[in-house]
Design a protein around this motif. Structure first.
Motif, PDB file in Angstrom:
ATOM      1  N   ASP A   1      -6.536  -1.927  15.552  1.00 13.15           N
ATOM      2  CA  ASP A   1      -5.458  -1.030  15.141  1.00 13.15           C
ATOM      3  C   ASP A   1      -4.542  -1.662  14.099  1.00 13.15           C
ATOM      4  O   ASP A   1      -3.725  -0.963  13.488  1.00 13.15           O
ATOM      5  CB  ASP A   1      -4.630  -0.608  16.357  1.00 13.15           C
ATOM      6  CG  ASP A   1      -5.402   0.321  17.295  1.00 13.15           C
ATOM      7  OD1 ASP A   1      -6.304   1.035  16.800  1.00 13.15           O
ATOM      8  OD2 ASP A   1      -5.108   0.322  18.491  1.00 13.15           O
ATOM      9  N   LEU A   2      -4.653  -2.981  13.908  1.00 11.42           N
ATOM     10  CA  LEU A   2      -3.837  -3.668  12.914  1.00 11.42           C
ATOM     11  C   LEU A   2      -4.500  -3.719  11.546  1.00 11.42           C
ATOM     12  O   LEU A   2      -3.884  -4.149  10.569  1.00 11.42           O
ATOM     13  CB  LEU A   2      -3.541  -5.099  13.377  1.00 11.42           C
ATOM     14  CG  LEU A   2      -2.688  -5.236  14.633  1.00 11.42           C
ATOM     15  CD1 LEU A   2      -2.656  -6.692  15.095  1.00 11.42           C
ATOM     16  CD2 LEU A   2      -1.278  -4.732  14.385  1.00 11.42           C
ATOM     17  N   LEU A   3      -5.750  -3.291  11.461  1.00  7.87           N
ATOM     18  CA  LEU A   3      -6.456  -3.327  10.191  1.00  7.87           C
ATOM     19  C   LEU A   3      -5.926  -2.268   9.238  1.00  7.87           C
ATOM     20  O   LEU A   3      -5.692  -1.112   9.613  1.00  7.87           O
ATOM     21  CB  LEU A   3      -7.954  -3.111  10.395  1.00  7.87           C
ATOM     22  CG  LEU A   3      -8.755  -4.271  10.996  1.00  7.87           C
ATOM     23  CD1 LEU A   3     -10.168  -3.808  11.344  1.00  7.87           C
ATOM     24  CD2 LEU A   3      -8.804  -5.460  10.041  1.00  7.87           C
ATOM     25  N   ALA A   4      -5.757  -2.661   7.982  1.00  8.56           N
ATOM     26  CA  ALA A   4      -5.420  -1.713   6.931  1.00  8.56           C
ATOM     27  C   ALA A   4      -6.655  -0.863   6.607  1.00  8.56           C
ATOM     28  O   ALA A   4      -7.775  -1.192   7.026  1.00  8.56           O
ATOM     29  CB  ALA A   4      -4.967  -2.482   5.685  1.00  8.56           C
ATOM     30  N   PRO A   5      -6.491   0.243   5.876  1.00  4.08           N
ATOM     31  CA  PRO A   5      -7.675   0.969   5.393  1.00  4.08           C
ATOM     32  C   PRO A   5      -8.610   0.026   4.638  1.00  4.08           C
ATOM     33  O   PRO A   5      -8.157  -0.808   3.848  1.00  4.08           O
ATOM     34  CB  PRO A   5      -7.071   2.030   4.466  1.00  4.08           C
ATOM     35  CG  PRO A   5      -5.697   2.257   5.011  1.00  4.08           C
ATOM     36  CD  PRO A   5      -5.233   0.899   5.486  1.00  4.08           C
ATOM     37  N   PHE A   6      -9.883   0.143   4.918  1.00  2.57           N
ATOM     38  CA  PHE A   6     -10.929  -0.728   4.382  1.00  2.57           C
ATOM     39  C   PHE A   6     -10.867  -2.144   4.967  1.00  2.57           C
ATOM     40  O   PHE A   6     -11.516  -3.059   4.460  1.00  2.57           O
ATOM     41  CB  PHE A   6     -10.896  -0.794   2.845  1.00  2.57           C
ATOM     42  CG  PHE A   6     -10.992   0.541   2.189  1.00  2.57           C
ATOM     43  CD1 PHE A   6     -12.198   1.225   2.147  1.00  2.57           C
ATOM     44  CD2 PHE A   6      -9.871   1.141   1.638  1.00  2.57           C
ATOM     45  CE1 PHE A   6     -12.294   2.477   1.559  1.00  2.57           C
ATOM     46  CE2 PHE A   6      -9.943   2.393   1.045  1.00  2.57           C
ATOM     47  CZ  PHE A   6     -11.156   3.063   1.011  1.00  2.57           C
ATOM     48  N   GLY A   7     -10.096  -2.308   6.046  1.00  2.00           N
ATOM     49  CA  GLY A   7     -10.015  -3.605   6.699  1.00  2.00           C
ATOM     50  C   GLY A   7     -11.285  -3.942   7.449  1.00  2.00           C
ATOM     51  O   GLY A   7     -12.027  -3.056   7.900  1.00  2.00           O
ATOM     52  N   ARG A   8     -11.537  -5.260   7.596  1.00  4.26           N
ATOM     53  CA  ARG A   8     -12.773  -5.740   8.222  1.00  4.26           C
ATOM     54  C   ARG A   8     -12.444  -6.743   9.310  1.00  4.26           C
ATOM     55  O   ARG A   8     -11.709  -7.704   9.069  1.00  4.26           O
ATOM     56  CB  ARG A   8     -13.674  -6.443   7.193  1.00  4.26           C
ATOM     57  CG  ARG A   8     -14.211  -5.561   6.096  1.00  4.26           C
ATOM     58  CD  ARG A   8     -13.256  -5.434   4.919  1.00  4.26           C
ATOM     59  NE  ARG A   8     -13.071  -6.675   4.184  1.00  4.26           N
ATOM     60  CZ  ARG A   8     -12.066  -6.885   3.328  1.00  4.26           C
ATOM     61  NH1 ARG A   8     -11.141  -5.959   3.111  1.00  4.26           N
ATOM     62  NH2 ARG A   8     -11.978  -8.042   2.694  1.00  4.26           N
ATOM     63  N   ALA A   9     -12.993  -6.529  10.493  1.00  2.00           N
ATOM     64  CA  ALA A   9     -12.894  -7.501  11.581  1.00  2.00           C
ATOM     65  C   ALA A   9     -14.236  -8.201  11.727  1.00  2.00           C
ATOM     66  O   ALA A   9     -15.289  -7.542  11.732  1.00  2.00           O
ATOM     67  CB  ALA A   9     -12.513  -6.821  12.886  1.00  2.00           C
ATOM     68  N   VAL A  10     -14.211  -9.532  11.842  1.00  2.00           N
ATOM     69  CA  VAL A  10     -15.425 -10.308  12.068  1.00  2.00           C
ATOM     70  C   VAL A  10     -15.260 -11.025  13.408  1.00  2.00           C
ATOM     71  O   VAL A  10     -14.300 -11.776  13.604  1.00  2.00           O
ATOM     72  CB  VAL A  10     -15.679 -11.329  10.949  1.00  2.00           C
ATOM     73  CG1 VAL A  10     -16.944 -12.144  11.248  1.00  2.00           C
ATOM     74  CG2 VAL A  10     -15.812 -10.617   9.605  1.00  2.00           C
ATOM     75  N   VAL A  11     -16.195 -10.780  14.317  1.00  2.00           N
ATOM     76  CA  VAL A  11     -16.146 -11.336  15.667  1.00  2.00           C
ATOM     77  C   VAL A  11     -17.187 -12.438  15.765  1.00  2.00           C
ATOM     78  O   VAL A  11     -18.381 -12.196  15.571  1.00  2.00           O
ATOM     79  CB  VAL A  11     -16.430 -10.247  16.722  1.00  2.00           C
ATOM     80  CG1 VAL A  11     -16.316 -10.831  18.125  1.00  2.00           C
ATOM     81  CG2 VAL A  11     -15.474  -9.072  16.551  1.00  2.00           C
ATOM     82  N   TYR A  12     -16.744 -13.664  16.046  1.00  2.00           N
ATOM     83  CA  TYR A  12     -17.689 -14.789  16.115  1.00  2.00           C
ATOM     84  C   TYR A  12     -17.673 -15.482  17.468  1.00  2.00           C
ATOM     85  O   TYR A  12     -18.257 -16.549  17.628  1.00  2.00           O
ATOM     86  CB  TYR A  12     -17.439 -15.782  14.978  1.00  2.00           C
ATOM     87  CG  TYR A  12     -16.108 -16.495  15.017  1.00  2.00           C
ATOM     88  CD1 TYR A  12     -15.970 -17.718  15.669  1.00  2.00           C
ATOM     89  CD2 TYR A  12     -14.987 -15.964  14.384  1.00  2.00           C
ATOM     90  CE1 TYR A  12     -14.764 -18.383  15.698  1.00  2.00           C
ATOM     91  CE2 TYR A  12     -13.776 -16.625  14.403  1.00  2.00           C
ATOM     92  CZ  TYR A  12     -13.662 -17.839  15.060  1.00  2.00           C
ATOM     93  OH  TYR A  12     -12.460 -18.490  15.081  1.00  2.00           O
ATOM     94  N   GLY A  13     -17.026 -14.873  18.461  1.00  2.00           N
ATOM     95  CA  GLY A  13     -16.999 -15.443  19.798  1.00  2.00           C
ATOM     96  C   GLY A  13     -16.333 -14.488  20.762  1.00  2.00           C
ATOM     97  O   GLY A  13     -15.826 -13.423  20.367  1.00  2.00           O
ATOM     98  N   ALA A  14     -16.358 -14.851  22.030  1.00  2.00           N
ATOM     99  CA  ALA A  14     -15.732 -14.036  23.077  1.00  2.00           C
ATOM    100  C   ALA A  14     -15.217 -14.969  24.158  1.00  2.00           C
ATOM    101  O   ALA A  14     -15.704 -14.978  25.285  1.00  2.00           O
ATOM    102  CB  ALA A  14     -16.722 -13.027  23.647  1.00  2.00           C
ATOM    103  N   ALA A  15     -14.202 -15.768  23.802  1.00  2.00           N
ATOM    104  CA  ALA A  15     -13.682 -16.769  24.731  1.00  2.00           C
ATOM    105  C   ALA A  15     -13.124 -16.149  25.997  1.00  2.00           C
ATOM    106  O   ALA A  15     -13.086 -16.799  27.046  1.00  2.00           O
ATOM    107  CB  ALA A  15     -12.608 -17.612  24.049  1.00  2.00           C
ATOM    108  N   SER A  16     -12.693 -14.903  25.915  1.00  2.70           N
ATOM    109  CA  SER A  16     -12.184 -14.229  27.106  1.00  2.70           C
ATOM    110  C   SER A  16     -13.290 -13.955  28.115  1.00  2.70           C
ATOM    111  O   SER A  16     -13.023 -13.683  29.283  1.00  2.70           O
ATOM    112  CB  SER A  16     -11.521 -12.899  26.719  1.00  2.70           C
ATOM    113  OG  SER A  16     -12.484 -11.975  26.244  1.00  2.70           O
ATOM    114  N   GLY A  17     -14.547 -14.021  27.648  1.00  2.60           N
ATOM    115  CA  GLY A  17     -15.679 -13.713  28.516  1.00  2.60           C
ATOM    116  C   GLY A  17     -15.955 -12.232  28.653  1.00  2.60           C
ATOM    117  O   GLY A  17     -16.921 -11.830  29.296  1.00  2.60           O
ATOM    118  N   GLU A  18     -15.122 -11.416  28.014  1.00  2.00           N
ATOM    119  CA  GLU A  18     -15.257  -9.967  28.160  1.00  2.00           C
ATOM    120  C   GLU A  18     -16.030  -9.391  26.986  1.00  2.00           C
ATOM    121  O   GLU A  18     -15.698  -9.629  25.822  1.00  2.00           O
ATOM    122  CB  GLU A  18     -13.867  -9.324  28.213  1.00  2.00           C
ATOM    123  CG  GLU A  18     -13.918  -7.812  28.396  1.00  2.00           C
ATOM    124  CD  GLU A  18     -12.525  -7.187  28.400  1.00  2.00           C
ATOM    125  OE1 GLU A  18     -12.439  -5.952  28.315  1.00  2.00           O
ATOM    126  OE2 GLU A  18     -11.542  -7.942  28.484  1.00  2.00           O
TER     127      GLU A  18
END
Length: 323
Positions: free
Chosen positions: A226-243
């Motif tokens: 929800d914090l991404l601007a228009p055309f924003g990109r999230a890259v996920v490289y881990g899941a330390a929370s385990g979820e």
């Protein structure tokens, strides 16, 4: 030869020292006499076991991964004997040992003049940070939100994003870590253990952030979308929370995207670029633009203490074990 194993899931105390014969390199492999071993948080999750929930599963008896810095003392079939005696770094599957095996293809030469902590980030930490930023298609002048910005990869991502000309907002979980992130070059730092952390990010970047680098997952990732601007990109490289996070598709309709990143997948899909990333990281290190901070340097016999530090999330930079 000494090595660390665990034969039951549980706390750091399940890590035990064993005696074993030195491993013999197979085709395409080298054997490295370890001088320093960078411990990785992911092994804490594996050691705790599948009953703690999440996605981390490893069959027993289990080994510990790590970023090994050392000298090649033997080579397997198909590997040039001239490699013997060279100082290298590698990501090893069975790393907590006096001698380890590694694929010759993905060795990172260690340049003269850099410390063990920085050398230990050449094969994995820096290439992951670089690869994630490339996957995000980061451009100069954009704003990057880096979660877990004081961890082994996060503190490198902060520096590399600044090298690329970005504005960096770092998140971490304590005042000391926030100060550390700022010292690395972050333009702003936010405590993501606070319930209102997304509002603090919005105050800094009212129009949204262009890129999110996330290794935490769970609620942190959901809020980040929800914090991404228009055309924003999230890259996920881990899941330390385990979820394992269900991506809320509706949040992507605002012209946003999410991409996963794995170093092994990157090497398979873009091997030339993956190799160049290792070389680029080495250049930045030699020229003083990129450094890995050393939090603790412990003997191999204190592997359990290394895991206690990682599990407490108290480290600022790397935890090294010395055989």
């Amino acid at each position: 030869m000494r090595r660390i194993r665990y034969h039951a899931y549980g706390g750091p105390e399940v890590l035990v020292m064993e005696e074993a014969e030195p491993p013999v390199p197979g085709p395409g492999q080298v054997r490295i006499r370890a001088e320093a071993i960078g411990a990785n948080f992911v092994d804490v999750k594996f050691r705790q076991g599948p009953d703690t929930g999440g996605i981390y599963r490893r069959e027993l008896p289990a080994v510990l991964t790590g970023d090994v810095v050392g000298t090649i003392d033997a080579v397997g079939p198909g590997v040039g004997p001239e490699l013997v005696g060279r100082r290298v770094a590698t990501l090893a599957e069975d790393a907590f040992a006096d001698q380890v095996l590694a694929d010759a293809e993905w060795l990172a030469p260690v340049p003269d003049g850099i410390d063990d902590a920085t050398a230990s980030m050449l094969p994995m930490g820096a290439p992951v940070a670089l690869g994630a930023l490339r996957t995000a298609r980061l451009s100069p002048g954009e704003t990057v939100l880096v979660h877990a910005a004081t961890g082994g990869i996060g503190h490198l991502a902060v520096q590399l994003a600044k090298i690329a000309g970005a504005t960096v907002i770092a998140t971490a979980g304590s005042p000391a870590k926030l100060d550390f992130a700022r010292a690395l070059g972050a333009d702003a730092a936010v405590d993501y253990s606070a319930a209102d952390w997304p509002e603090r990010v919005r105050e800094i970047a009212p129009g949204g952030v262009d890129v999110v680098l996330d290794s935490v997952g769970g609620d942190v990732l959901r809020s980040s979308l929800d914090l991404l601007a228009p055309f924003g990109r999230a890259v996920v490289y881990g899941a330390a929370s385990g979820e394992v996070t269900d991506i809320p598709v509706m949040s992507l309709f605002a012209v946003r995207s999410v991409t996963g990143f794995s170093l092994l997948a990157w090497r398979a899909a873009a091997p030339k670029q993956a190799r160049e990333d290792m070389d680029e990281a080495a250049r930045h290190a030699v020229e003083g633009r990129l450094r890995a901070t050393l939090h603790a340097r412990l003997p191999l016999t204190e592997a359990a203490e290394a895991h206690r530090i990682l599990e407490s999330r108290s480290q600022l930079g790397r935890v090294l074990l010395i055989p």
